[in-house]
Design an enzyme around this catalytic site. Structure first.
Site, PDB file in Angstrom:
ATOM      1  N   GLU A 167      -5.949 -20.362 -17.546  1.00 55.30           N
ATOM      2  CA  GLU A 167      -6.422 -21.037 -16.336  1.00 55.30           C
ATOM      3  C   GLU A 167      -7.423 -22.095 -16.774  1.00 55.30           C
ATOM      4  O   GLU A 167      -8.528 -21.785 -17.206  1.00 55.30           O
ATOM      5  CB  GLU A 167      -7.085 -20.072 -15.355  1.00 55.30           C
ATOM      6  CG  GLU A 167      -7.467 -20.783 -14.063  1.00 55.30           C
ATOM      7  CD  GLU A 167      -8.425 -20.005 -13.180  1.00 55.30           C
ATOM      8  OE1 GLU A 167      -8.550 -20.365 -11.997  1.00 55.30           O
ATOM      9  OE2 GLU A 167      -9.067 -19.059 -13.664  1.00 55.30           O
ATOM     10  N   ASP A 220      -4.510   3.544   2.531  1.00 55.90           N
ATOM     11  CA  ASP A 220      -5.914   3.125   2.617  1.00 55.90           C
ATOM     12  C   ASP A 220      -6.047   1.654   3.004  1.00 55.90           C
ATOM     13  O   ASP A 220      -7.148   1.111   3.023  1.00 55.90           O
ATOM     14  CB  ASP A 220      -6.650   3.400   1.301  1.00 55.90           C
ATOM     15  CG  ASP A 220      -6.095   2.598   0.126  1.00 55.90           C
ATOM     16  OD1 ASP A 220      -5.085   1.878   0.308  1.00 55.90           O
ATOM     17  OD2 ASP A 220      -6.664   2.695  -0.977  1.00 55.90           O
ATOM     18  N   ASP A 242      -1.506  -1.222  -4.127  1.00 61.15           N
ATOM     19  CA  ASP A 242      -1.765  -0.455  -5.342  1.00 61.15           C
ATOM     20  C   ASP A 242      -0.557  -0.527  -6.275  1.00 61.15           C
ATOM     21  O   ASP A 242       0.471  -1.128  -5.953  1.00 61.15           O
ATOM     22  CB  ASP A 242      -2.104   0.992  -4.992  1.00 61.15           C
ATOM     23  CG  ASP A 242      -1.156   1.593  -3.969  1.00 61.15           C
ATOM     24  OD1 ASP A 242       0.072   1.505  -4.196  1.00 61.15           O
ATOM     25  OD2 ASP A 242      -1.622   2.120  -2.942  1.00 61.15           O
ATOM     26  N   ASP A 274      -4.129  -9.984 -15.917  1.00 58.61           N
ATOM     27  CA  ASP A 274      -5.226 -10.940 -15.910  1.00 58.61           C
ATOM     28  C   ASP A 274      -6.256 -10.499 -16.940  1.00 58.61           C
ATOM     29  O   ASP A 274      -6.644  -9.321 -16.979  1.00 58.61           O
ATOM     30  CB  ASP A 274      -5.875 -10.978 -14.521  1.00 58.61           C
ATOM     31  CG  ASP A 274      -5.994 -12.382 -13.965  1.00 58.61           C
ATOM     32  OD1 ASP A 274      -6.481 -13.248 -14.705  1.00 58.61           O
ATOM     33  OD2 ASP A 274      -5.610 -12.601 -12.799  1.00 58.61           O
ATOM     34  N   HIS A 330      -3.828 -17.270  -5.629  1.00 59.37           N
ATOM     35  CA  HIS A 330      -4.773 -16.517  -4.810  1.00 59.37           C
ATOM     36  C   HIS A 330      -6.034 -17.315  -4.497  1.00 59.37           C
ATOM     37  O   HIS A 330      -6.837 -16.888  -3.675  1.00 59.37           O
ATOM     38  CB  HIS A 330      -5.160 -15.222  -5.534  1.00 59.37           C
ATOM     39  CG  HIS A 330      -5.863 -15.446  -6.831  1.00 59.37           C
ATOM     40  ND1 HIS A 330      -5.243 -15.998  -7.932  1.00 59.37           N
ATOM     41  CD2 HIS A 330      -7.140 -15.215  -7.205  1.00 59.37           C
ATOM     42  CE1 HIS A 330      -6.111 -16.087  -8.927  1.00 59.37           C
ATOM     43  NE2 HIS A 330      -7.264 -15.624  -8.513  1.00 59.37           N
ATOM     44  N   ASP A 331      -6.211 -18.466  -5.137  1.00 52.52           N
ATOM     45  CA  ASP A 331      -7.394 -19.293  -4.918  1.00 52.52           C
ATOM     46  C   ASP A 331      -7.119 -20.524  -4.060  1.00 52.52           C
ATOM     47  O   ASP A 331      -8.063 -21.218  -3.670  1.00 52.52           O
ATOM     48  CB  ASP A 331      -7.956 -19.778  -6.264  1.00 52.52           C
ATOM     49  CG  ASP A 331      -8.620 -18.677  -7.066  1.00 52.52           C
ATOM     50  OD1 ASP A 331      -9.116 -17.712  -6.452  1.00 52.52           O
ATOM     51  OD2 ASP A 331      -8.637 -18.773  -8.307  1.00 52.52           O
ATOM     52  N   ASP A 352      -8.343 -15.904 -17.346  1.00 51.91           N
ATOM     53  CA  ASP A 352      -9.164 -16.460 -16.274  1.00 51.91           C
ATOM     54  C   ASP A 352     -10.187 -17.458 -16.818  1.00 51.91           C
ATOM     55  O   ASP A 352     -10.810 -17.219 -17.865  1.00 51.91           O
ATOM     56  CB  ASP A 352      -9.877 -15.308 -15.547  1.00 51.91           C
ATOM     57  CG  ASP A 352     -10.654 -15.747 -14.346  1.00 51.91           C
ATOM     58  OD1 ASP A 352     -10.041 -16.280 -13.403  1.00 51.91           O
ATOM     59  OD2 ASP A 352     -11.890 -15.555 -14.345  1.00 51.91           O
ATOM     60  N   ASP A 361       0.852  -1.195   0.000  1.00 53.54           N
ATOM     61  CA  ASP A 361       0.000   0.000   0.000  1.00 53.54           C
ATOM     62  C   ASP A 361       0.887   1.243   0.000  1.00 53.54           C
ATOM     63  O   ASP A 361       1.800   1.364   0.812  1.00 53.54           O
ATOM     64  CB  ASP A 361      -0.896  -0.032   1.246  1.00 53.54           C
ATOM     65  CG  ASP A 361      -1.728   1.225   1.413  1.00 53.54           C
ATOM     66  OD1 ASP A 361      -1.960   1.934   0.413  1.00 53.54           O
ATOM     67  OD2 ASP A 361      -2.159   1.490   2.554  1.00 53.54           O
TER      68      ASP A 361
END
Length: 519
Positions: free
Chosen positions: A254, A16, A20, A89, A316-317, A191, A12
């Protein structure tokens, strides 16, 4: 070597609590020093964030949460300036329900974009048009009261599926790819590529007779007609032709399918498809020497002669590899990933061994978990922020992060591991250095060799160089068996701090050896 960044959780820069693009740019030296070749960013496009970026409201912009197009261009230039590549992605199966295309499509049955999405009348009983189940649970169909039809969504109802049988949709999405290629992007991870088109007539999917209540609702059915349709390969080939027209570009698909069906996504020599159909088997299969041996053999045999293998141990999954196999075997996993034949993909944080992260129920954000609690399928545990150092909020942010840090962040962080020559991070750096300096590891042939129980061993050869990798997947000392008429010329790497020049493997030890013929 591809390194996946989940942008919300990398760094970050604007206080926030969410990562980013400027934050990523500030950490590029870390990535370059790690020794990777390419960065893949999970979605950074404008989105209502119902599925944290995989519900896209504009394919050709940047969400203000992450920055803007000017910031993206700076990041891209900085990545290229360090000799790295940048992949984005691409999410072609569905958009957000807030995308202008769907807003138009939903406005009336007569709208010119109505059939850009998949709309159907109710079944005779007034229910959904077929029995398809969303990957997030519940029906794949959402009733739209204003126009009196259902629309299809393979995931959340706020992620309506695009109709890839519509030529205008194909043209619009090809334009998206051109937009980013023209900007200098080096490729895409695509994806759920195998979802992209559905069977004509949308027939019911077969019932899965082996389903049990501990599995997701999706698995009640076999996705025979909702995924992996023959027509999807023509679309994949179009993507490849476009990428090839830009020169040295990379497409990763994917695709979660058995080996024989996965291999079809390479295409044919005269009509190529994606360069790398993602291979998730190290994530999914049992973690023991015999199972891994079978997995590697079967996968290697499935890759066509013109194709190139790839291996993935985290995403991430998926659950963290260190949480799945433990601290000691996470080091074995690192050596396995980086010494098998093919392109490896590493997920952020796995290089420091982030393990199981306990997240309080009130801080869980993943819709997959919230819609089907109790199954242990939540993905938040893999999306927690990177702990960079021992300072407040682990150097990730000056405020409380959007997801909690790993509980051991004050000792398990990048700075701490950077100071320890025996850390997992330093092992990754060493292995990546070996890949760069030994063609046998980068592009060499692969051959499994006989080994003791609980040991996985193989050779990598290129020209006159022969390397042997031996991995002890057990917690007992095992003999190290060398091929006949060879001896160890050099121990190039061990997962342990020190090892004697002997003929055994310590518990949970992996080694990379340079062999020579006995004289």
């Amino acid at each position: 070597m591809i390194y996946q960044i989940y942008p919300r959780s990398f760094q970050d820069s604007d206080a926030d609590g969410v990562g980013d693009l400027a934050g990523i740019e500030s950490r590029l030296d870390y990535l370059a020093e790690l020794g990777i070749d390419a960065i893949w960013l999970s979605p950074i496009y404008p989105s209502p964030m119902a599925d944290f970026g995989y519900d896209i409201a504009d394919y050709c912009e940047i969400d203000p949460m992450f920055g803007d197009l000017a910031g993206f261009d700076r990041l891209l230039a900085a990545v290229h300036g360090r000799g790295l590549r940048l992949l984005l992605d691409f999410v072609p199966n569905h958009s957000s329900d807030q995308h202008p295309w769907f807003v138009e499509s939903r406005s009336s049955r007569e709208n010119v974009k109505r059939d850009w999405y998949i709309w159907r009348d109710p079944a005779p009983d007034e229910g959904p048009p077929n029995n398809w189940i969303s990957d997030f649970g519940g029906s794949s169909w959402q009733w739209d009261e204003s126009t009196g039809q259902y629309y299809l969504h393979a995931f959340l109802k706020s992620q309506p599926d695009l109709n890839w049988r519509k030529p205008e949709v194909r043209e619009a999405m090809m334009a998206v790819l051109r937009f980013w290629f023209d900007r200098g992007v080096d490729g895409f991870r695509i994806d759920v590529l195998w979802h992209i088109i559905k069977a004509e007539g949308l027939p019911d999917n077969p019932i899965n007779a082996y389903w049990t209540p501990d599995r997701t609702q999706r698995d009640r059915l076999i996705q025979l007609y909702s995924t992996d349709q023959p027509e999807a390969h023509a679309i994949s080939a179009e993507f490849r032709a476009l990428a090839d027209s830009y020169g040295d570009r990379l497409l990763i698909g994917e695709i979660c399918l058995p080996n024989d069906r996965l291999a079809r996504w390479y295409g044919t020599p005269d009509r190529l498809q994606v360069h790398l159909p993602f291979n998730f088997q190290l994530i999914e299969n049992a973690w023991d020497a015999a199972s891994l041996r079978r997995t590697i053999v079967a996968y290697e045999e499935s890759v066509p002669w013109f194709g190139w293998p790839n291996w993935v141990i985290g995403s991430h999954d998926a659950p963290r590899i260190a949480a799945r196999v433990g601290e000691a075997q996470a080091r074995i996993a690192a050596m396995l990933l980086l010494t098998l034949r093919g392109t490896p993909t590493l997920y952020q944080g796995d290089e420091i061994g982030i393990g199981e992260v306990q997240i309080a129920p009130d801080r869980m954000r993943d819709p997959q978990h919230l819609r089907q609690p109790g199954l242990g399928i939540g993905r938040d545990r893999s999306r927690t922020p990177i702990p960079w150092d021992e300072s407040a909020n682990a150097g990730f942010s000056t405020v409380d992060p959007w997801l909690p840090l790993n509980q051991d962040w004050q000792s398990r962080n990048v700075a701490a591991q950077d100071r320890s020559s025996n850390s997992l991070l330093c092992l990754y750096r060493s292995l990546l250095t070996l890949r760069r300096s030994h063609d046998a590891l980068a592009i060499g042939d692969f051959t499994l060799v006989d080994a003791a129980d609980e040991v996985l061993a193989y050779q990598r050869r290129h020209t006159d160089e022969c390397l042997m990798i031996a991995l002890n997947l057990g917690d007992k000392t095992r003999p190290l068996t060398l091929p006949t008429d060879t001896c160890v010329a050099e121990v190039l790497c061990s997962t342990l701090a020190e090892r004697p020049m002997d003929d055994t493997l310590a518990p949970n030890e992996g080694v990379v050896l340079r062999l020579r013929e006995k004289r």
